[in-house]
Write a protein that holds these residues in place. Sequence first.
Motif, PDB file in Angstrom:
ATOM      1  N   UNK A  18       0.844  -1.199   0.000  1.00  0.00           N
ATOM      2  CA  UNK A  18       0.000   0.000   0.000  1.00  0.00           C
ATOM      3  C   UNK A  18       0.874   1.241   0.000  1.00  0.00           C
ATOM      4  N   UNK A  19       0.476   2.232  -0.800  1.00  0.00           N
ATOM      5  CA  UNK A  19       1.210   3.494  -0.889  1.00  0.00           C
ATOM      6  C   UNK A  19       0.268   4.654  -0.564  1.00  0.00           C
ATOM      7  N   UNK A  20       0.788   5.882  -0.697  1.00  0.00           N
ATOM      8  CA  UNK A  20      -0.019   7.076  -0.477  1.00  0.00           C
ATOM      9  C   UNK A  20      -0.399   7.671  -1.833  1.00  0.00           C
ATOM     10  N   UNK A  21      -1.666   8.022  -1.995  1.00  0.00           N
ATOM     11  CA  UNK A  21      -2.158   8.547  -3.263  1.00  0.00           C
ATOM     12  C   UNK A  21      -1.604   9.949  -3.520  1.00  0.00           C
ATOM     13  N   UNK A  22      -1.390  10.263  -4.799  1.00  0.00           N
ATOM     14  CA  UNK A  22      -0.835  11.567  -5.166  1.00  0.00           C
ATOM     15  C   UNK A  22      -1.702  12.733  -4.717  1.00  0.00           C
ATOM     16  N   UNK A  23      -3.018  12.512  -4.586  1.00  0.00           N
ATOM     17  CA  UNK A  23      -3.911  13.592  -4.166  1.00  0.00           C
ATOM     18  C   UNK A  23      -3.685  14.002  -2.704  1.00  0.00           C
ATOM     19  N   UNK A  24      -2.937  13.188  -1.964  1.00  0.00           N
ATOM     20  CA  UNK A  24      -2.742  13.495  -0.551  1.00  0.00           C
ATOM     21  C   UNK A  24      -1.509  14.313  -0.238  1.00  0.00           C
ATOM     22  N   UNK A  25      -0.676  14.601  -1.235  1.00  0.00           N
ATOM     23  CA  UNK A  25       0.602  15.264  -0.956  1.00  0.00           C
ATOM     24  C   UNK A  25       0.440  16.607  -0.257  1.00  0.00           C
ATOM     25  N   UNK A  26      -0.459  17.453  -0.749  1.00  0.00           N
ATOM     26  CA  UNK A  26      -0.639  18.779  -0.145  1.00  0.00           C
ATOM     27  C   UNK A  26      -1.258  18.660   1.243  1.00  0.00           C
ATOM     28  N   UNK A  27      -2.334  17.874   1.368  1.00  0.00           N
ATOM     29  CA  UNK A  27      -3.016  17.730   2.655  1.00  0.00           C
ATOM     30  C   UNK A  27      -2.101  17.139   3.719  1.00  0.00           C
ATOM     31  N   UNK A  28      -1.334  16.120   3.345  1.00  0.00           N
ATOM     32  CA  UNK A  28      -0.419  15.503   4.308  1.00  0.00           C
ATOM     33  C   UNK A  28       0.693  16.477   4.684  1.00  0.00           C
ATOM     34  N   UNK A  29       1.187  17.225   3.710  1.00  0.00           N
ATOM     35  CA  UNK A  29       2.215  18.221   3.997  1.00  0.00           C
ATOM     36  C   UNK A  29       1.723  19.291   4.953  1.00  0.00           C
ATOM     37  N   UNK A  30       0.491  19.770   4.740  1.00  0.00           N
ATOM     38  CA  UNK A  30      -0.086  20.787   5.628  1.00  0.00           C
ATOM     39  C   UNK A  30      -0.322  20.230   7.028  1.00  0.00           C
ATOM     40  N   UNK A  31      -0.770  18.962   7.087  1.00  0.00           N
ATOM     41  CA  UNK A  31      -0.995  18.332   8.392  1.00  0.00           C
ATOM     42  C   UNK A  31       0.318  18.196   9.156  1.00  0.00           C
ATOM     43  N   UNK A  32       1.389  17.803   8.462  1.00  0.00           N
ATOM     44  CA  UNK A  32       2.694  17.673   9.104  1.00  0.00           C
ATOM     45  C   UNK A  32       3.188  19.032   9.606  1.00  0.00           C
ATOM     46  N   UNK A  33       2.983  20.073   8.800  1.00  0.00           N
ATOM     47  CA  UNK A  33       3.384  21.426   9.195  1.00  0.00           C
ATOM     48  C   UNK A  33       2.614  21.877  10.431  1.00  0.00           C
ATOM     49  N   UNK A  34       1.319  21.560  10.461  1.00  0.00           N
ATOM     50  CA  UNK A  34       0.485  21.900  11.620  1.00  0.00           C
ATOM     51  C   UNK A  34       1.018  21.234  12.889  1.00  0.00           C
ATOM     52  N   UNK A  35       1.371  19.956  12.789  1.00  0.00           N
ATOM     53  CA  UNK A  35       1.886  19.228  13.947  1.00  0.00           C
ATOM     54  C   UNK A  35       3.194  19.842  14.435  1.00  0.00           C
ATOM     55  N   UNK A  36       4.106  20.127  13.518  1.00  0.00           N
ATOM     56  CA  UNK A  36       5.412  20.684  13.890  1.00  0.00           C
ATOM     57  C   UNK A  36       5.289  22.072  14.510  1.00  0.00           C
ATOM     58  N   UNK A  37       4.487  22.931  13.871  1.00  0.00           N
ATOM     59  CA  UNK A  37       4.373  24.315  14.352  1.00  0.00           C
ATOM     60  C   UNK A  37       3.689  24.371  15.712  1.00  0.00           C
ATOM     61  N   UNK A  38       2.558  23.672  15.849  1.00  0.00           N
ATOM     62  CA  UNK A  38       1.820  23.760  17.117  1.00  0.00           C
ATOM     63  C   UNK A  38       2.612  23.158  18.278  1.00  0.00           C
ATOM     64  N   UNK A  39       3.283  22.043  18.029  1.00  0.00           N
ATOM     65  CA  UNK A  39       4.077  21.446  19.100  1.00  0.00           C
ATOM     66  C   UNK A  39       5.305  22.293  19.432  1.00  0.00           C
ATOM     67  N   UNK A  40       5.870  22.933  18.420  1.00  0.00           N
ATOM     68  CA  UNK A  40       6.992  23.834  18.672  1.00  0.00           C
ATOM     69  C   UNK A  40       6.579  25.023  19.511  1.00  0.00           C
ATOM     70  N   UNK A  41       5.421  25.607  19.185  1.00  0.00           N
ATOM     71  CA  UNK A  41       4.923  26.751  19.960  1.00  0.00           C
ATOM     72  C   UNK A  41       4.642  26.363  21.412  1.00  0.00           C
ATOM     73  N   UNK A  42       4.038  25.186  21.594  1.00  0.00           N
ATOM     74  CA  UNK A  42       3.692  24.731  22.942  1.00  0.00           C
ATOM     75  C   UNK A  42       4.949  24.481  23.784  1.00  0.00           C
ATOM     76  N   UNK A  43       5.994  23.929  23.163  1.00  0.00           N
ATOM     77  CA  UNK A  43       7.207  23.591  23.910  1.00  0.00           C
ATOM     78  C   UNK A  43       8.129  24.786  24.132  1.00  0.00           C
TER      79      UNK A  43
END
Length: 219
Positions: free
Chosen positions: A1-26
Amino acid sequence: MTIHKEGSVSIGLAALFVLITNGLIHYVWVAPDWFATAWLVASLAFFFIIVQFFRKPARTVAVNSKHVIAPCDGKVVVIEEVVESEYFKGPRRQISIFMSPINVHINWNPIGGVVNYFKYHPGKYLVAWHPKSSTENERTTTVIKAPNGVEVLFRQVAGALAKRIVWYVKEGQQVAQGSEMGFIKFGSRVDVYLPLDARIRVNLEDKTTGGMTVLAELP
């Protein structure tokens, strides 16, 4: 199983959200340890939910010119005779499949042949099981003509959570049964319109596997 090409932007934004919010909290807010840990767990769970939504499983299609295969994963919620007013302008047998947010959201061509008709309709975002969603929601209509002349119509229908429909077909294109037709982001449904003499092979509440489950046999 792989990741569909349509998910690249959404997954990238989700990863950015996780990094930024956790960085701000810490490092900016310096939140209590219990809150920082809880947020890390919650944000990672959110990230993995997004990733699983765009999964692309390997599917082996058993090509059969007599079969209409399921264009998506989901559950059969409608089997009834209706009047299809956009293209056939007459009675057809409708099968509708509801796709929940946890289903694979790739769409497959239910039969092989030539795309005789395609149209995109902007519209509303009623819940996917609403009776008027097939005619009032954002949707596409695709008609494929099989080599024997039989035509099958199917619609990608956006739901309350689906805000973007993607398609890879155009009029005049030759498509193979089980090839990728498109993608719908988040909850939605797909309607299939068959000749009245097609033999239905599924029942209400049946679970379907896109590209594999046989919905009906053509005359």
